[in-house]
Write a protein that holds these residues in place. Sequence first.
Motif, short mmCIF file in Angstrom:
data_model
loop_
_atom_site.label_atom_id
_atom_site.label_comp_id
_atom_site.label_asym_id
_atom_site.label_seq_id
_atom_site.Cartn_x
_atom_site.Cartn_y
_atom_site.Cartn_z
N UNK A 152 0.80 -1.22 0.00
CA UNK A 152 0.00 0.00 0.00
C UNK A 152 0.82 1.26 0.00
N UNK A 153 2.07 1.19 -0.49
CA UNK A 153 2.91 2.39 -0.55
C UNK A 153 2.34 3.37 -1.58
N UNK A 154 2.36 4.64 -1.24
CA UNK A 154 1.68 5.67 -2.03
C UNK A 154 2.61 6.57 -2.82
N UNK A 155 3.90 6.51 -2.52
CA UNK A 155 4.84 7.44 -3.13
C UNK A 155 5.16 7.03 -4.56
N UNK A 156 5.53 8.00 -5.40
CA UNK A 156 6.07 7.64 -6.72
C UNK A 156 7.45 7.03 -6.55
N UNK A 157 7.94 6.40 -7.62
CA UNK A 157 9.22 5.73 -7.53
C UNK A 157 9.88 5.61 -8.89
N UNK A 158 11.18 5.37 -8.86
CA UNK A 158 11.97 5.16 -10.07
C UNK A 158 12.84 3.93 -9.88
N UNK A 159 13.08 3.21 -10.99
CA UNK A 159 13.86 1.97 -10.95
C UNK A 159 15.02 2.08 -11.93
N UNK A 160 16.24 1.91 -11.44
CA UNK A 160 17.42 1.89 -12.31
C UNK A 160 17.53 0.50 -12.93
N UNK A 161 17.62 0.39 -14.25
CA UNK A 161 17.79 -0.93 -14.88
C UNK A 161 19.01 -1.66 -14.34
N UNK A 162 18.86 -2.95 -14.13
CA UNK A 162 19.93 -3.76 -13.53
C UNK A 162 21.21 -3.68 -14.33
N UNK A 163 21.11 -3.55 -15.66
CA UNK A 163 22.32 -3.54 -16.50
C UNK A 163 23.26 -2.39 -16.15
N UNK A 164 22.75 -1.35 -15.49
CA UNK A 164 23.61 -0.22 -15.12
C UNK A 164 24.16 -0.37 -13.70
N UNK A 165 24.06 -1.57 -13.15
CA UNK A 165 24.66 -1.86 -11.83
C UNK A 165 25.64 -3.02 -11.91
N UNK A 166 26.03 -3.39 -13.11
CA UNK A 166 26.90 -4.55 -13.33
C UNK A 166 28.07 -4.17 -14.24
N UNK A 167 29.06 -5.05 -14.33
CA UNK A 167 30.13 -4.93 -15.32
C UNK A 167 30.90 -3.64 -15.22
N UNK A 199 10.27 5.69 -14.32
CA UNK A 199 9.58 6.37 -13.22
C UNK A 199 8.09 6.04 -13.25
N UNK A 200 7.52 5.84 -12.06
CA UNK A 200 6.13 5.42 -11.94
C UNK A 200 5.45 6.24 -10.85
N UNK A 201 4.26 6.75 -11.16
CA UNK A 201 3.47 7.43 -10.15
C UNK A 201 2.82 6.42 -9.21
N UNK A 202 2.55 5.23 -9.73
CA UNK A 202 1.95 4.14 -8.96
C UNK A 202 2.23 2.85 -9.71
N UNK A 203 2.11 1.70 -9.06
CA UNK A 203 2.34 0.44 -9.76
C UNK A 203 1.39 0.29 -10.96
N UNK A 204 1.87 -0.19 -12.08
CA UNK A 204 1.01 -0.35 -13.26
C UNK A 204 -0.16 -1.28 -12.97
N UNK A 205 -1.29 -1.01 -13.64
CA UNK A 205 -2.46 -1.86 -13.46
C UNK A 205 -2.32 -3.20 -14.16
N UNK A 206 -1.49 -3.25 -15.19
CA UNK A 206 -1.33 -4.47 -15.96
C UNK A 206 -0.80 -5.58 -15.06
N UNK A 207 -1.56 -6.67 -14.97
CA UNK A 207 -1.17 -7.78 -14.09
C UNK A 207 0.00 -8.58 -14.63
N UNK A 208 0.50 -8.25 -15.81
CA UNK A 208 1.61 -9.02 -16.37
C UNK A 208 2.85 -8.97 -15.50
N UNK A 209 3.03 -7.90 -14.74
CA UNK A 209 4.23 -7.85 -13.89
C UNK A 209 4.14 -8.85 -12.75
N UNK A 210 2.93 -9.22 -12.32
CA UNK A 210 2.82 -10.26 -11.31
C UNK A 210 3.22 -11.62 -11.90
N UNK A 211 2.80 -11.86 -13.14
CA UNK A 211 3.20 -13.09 -13.82
C UNK A 211 4.71 -13.11 -13.99
N UNK A 212 5.28 -11.95 -14.36
CA UNK A 212 6.73 -11.87 -14.56
C UNK A 212 7.47 -12.12 -13.25
#
Length: 407
Positions: A167-182, A244-257
């Motif tokens: 139930x977190x309400x804040x917006x958020x941003x995710x750095x792609x994993x490829x920019x944390x390796x190598x 960047x995301x204002x809220x988690x996407x509604x598309x349930x595909x990320x749960x499957x992923x």
Amino acid sequence: PFRLLVVGYWWAYGLGVTRRVAYPARLAALINDHAGLDRPIEVHTVALPGYNVFNQMAALWFAWPSLRPDAVVFAPSSNDHHTALDVLPNGASFRPDGVPDRFGDPHGLIFRVPRIDSHRVDARVAQMFAALRASEARLEMHGVPTFFFYVARWRPPFVHAGMRDAGLRSPYAIVPVRYTLGAWLNDSRWGHGNADAHALYARLLYPALANHLGWQQADDRVEGAPARAAAALAEIAASDETLAFAAPPDDAQWRVAAATLRQRHTQRDIAPRFDHDDPAHLDQVAGPFDATQGAIGAGTTVLVRRARAATALEITLARLDGFPTLYPLPVRLAVPSAAGGTRVDVVLRADGPDVQRFVLPLPDDVPAGHALDVRVLPARTAGSLAPLTQRSLRLLGIRLLHGESGD
């Protein structure tokens, strides 16, 4: 001044680089240059190597009276559900003796494989996000806006699931994993970001944070960026990748992923058996363990993948030489699960063979293909000068039993 507080772990601390190179300091420069505020901006960091989510939240509220931040950026790490040292009121760590860890397990747990299908992993991750939500709610009461920045090798499906379920309400941003390796890593043995990486992270965080707080956007986020960071920003812009995301996407595909990723990691890294002398199996040990002898102290947890038709576990234990007064030794064997799990109390005898085998039924609600959190909990320990300060027995192996025949 406008005070921004970044709360996190190794990556926010900037392990392997200087403080002025770490992304919170670079973010401060971007804000002062571009935000258009009529007062100076200070960016403070509450982060230390070894923190988990409970250390971070304790440190945040210890720092609160003196800093009184105007905004807070939470920078969770993907292993914030691991056991750290215990937490003092100021967020600092100390090593307690015989105290269960803060997530409720009977001993410390560090999972050496990526996110897997395990009851205790799922429960601890849920607790991690719940702790973040509790601090977010408390900051809301103070009128302090919050933002989440996921830089420490987070897969987006796990972020979306954690944010939505807690139930977190804040917006958020995710750095792609490829920019944390190598090429983005510094030379320290810990594997964290170098100067180019931190320059990139600041430039990825600034526009999302500016949008949330109503600051001016930078005319040119690439200006002054190292060549590698500038190239990465151009690559991200060209790919039209959503960070960047204002809220988690509604598309349930990320749960499957998320479910697919957990299952893939479990199949790849968790074997359907455990042998203490097989180096390939050592990453399955999540609790305290001396691999040289297979010895444990007050308890440990080993992950074993459940196979179809498996009904029980055979757990092989052995007495330790040099500790005759320990035995007979009561031992609890258990597999926790959402429905309560299974457990059996056995005794490692003082007489007879050194090596003894015990059977533990499996809980019905852990599906085939998922990881079983197998706990071995001796009733007492003896002192030792070996790497584990306490010793109790040797855990030699775990194997699945199938059907009534037990084969």
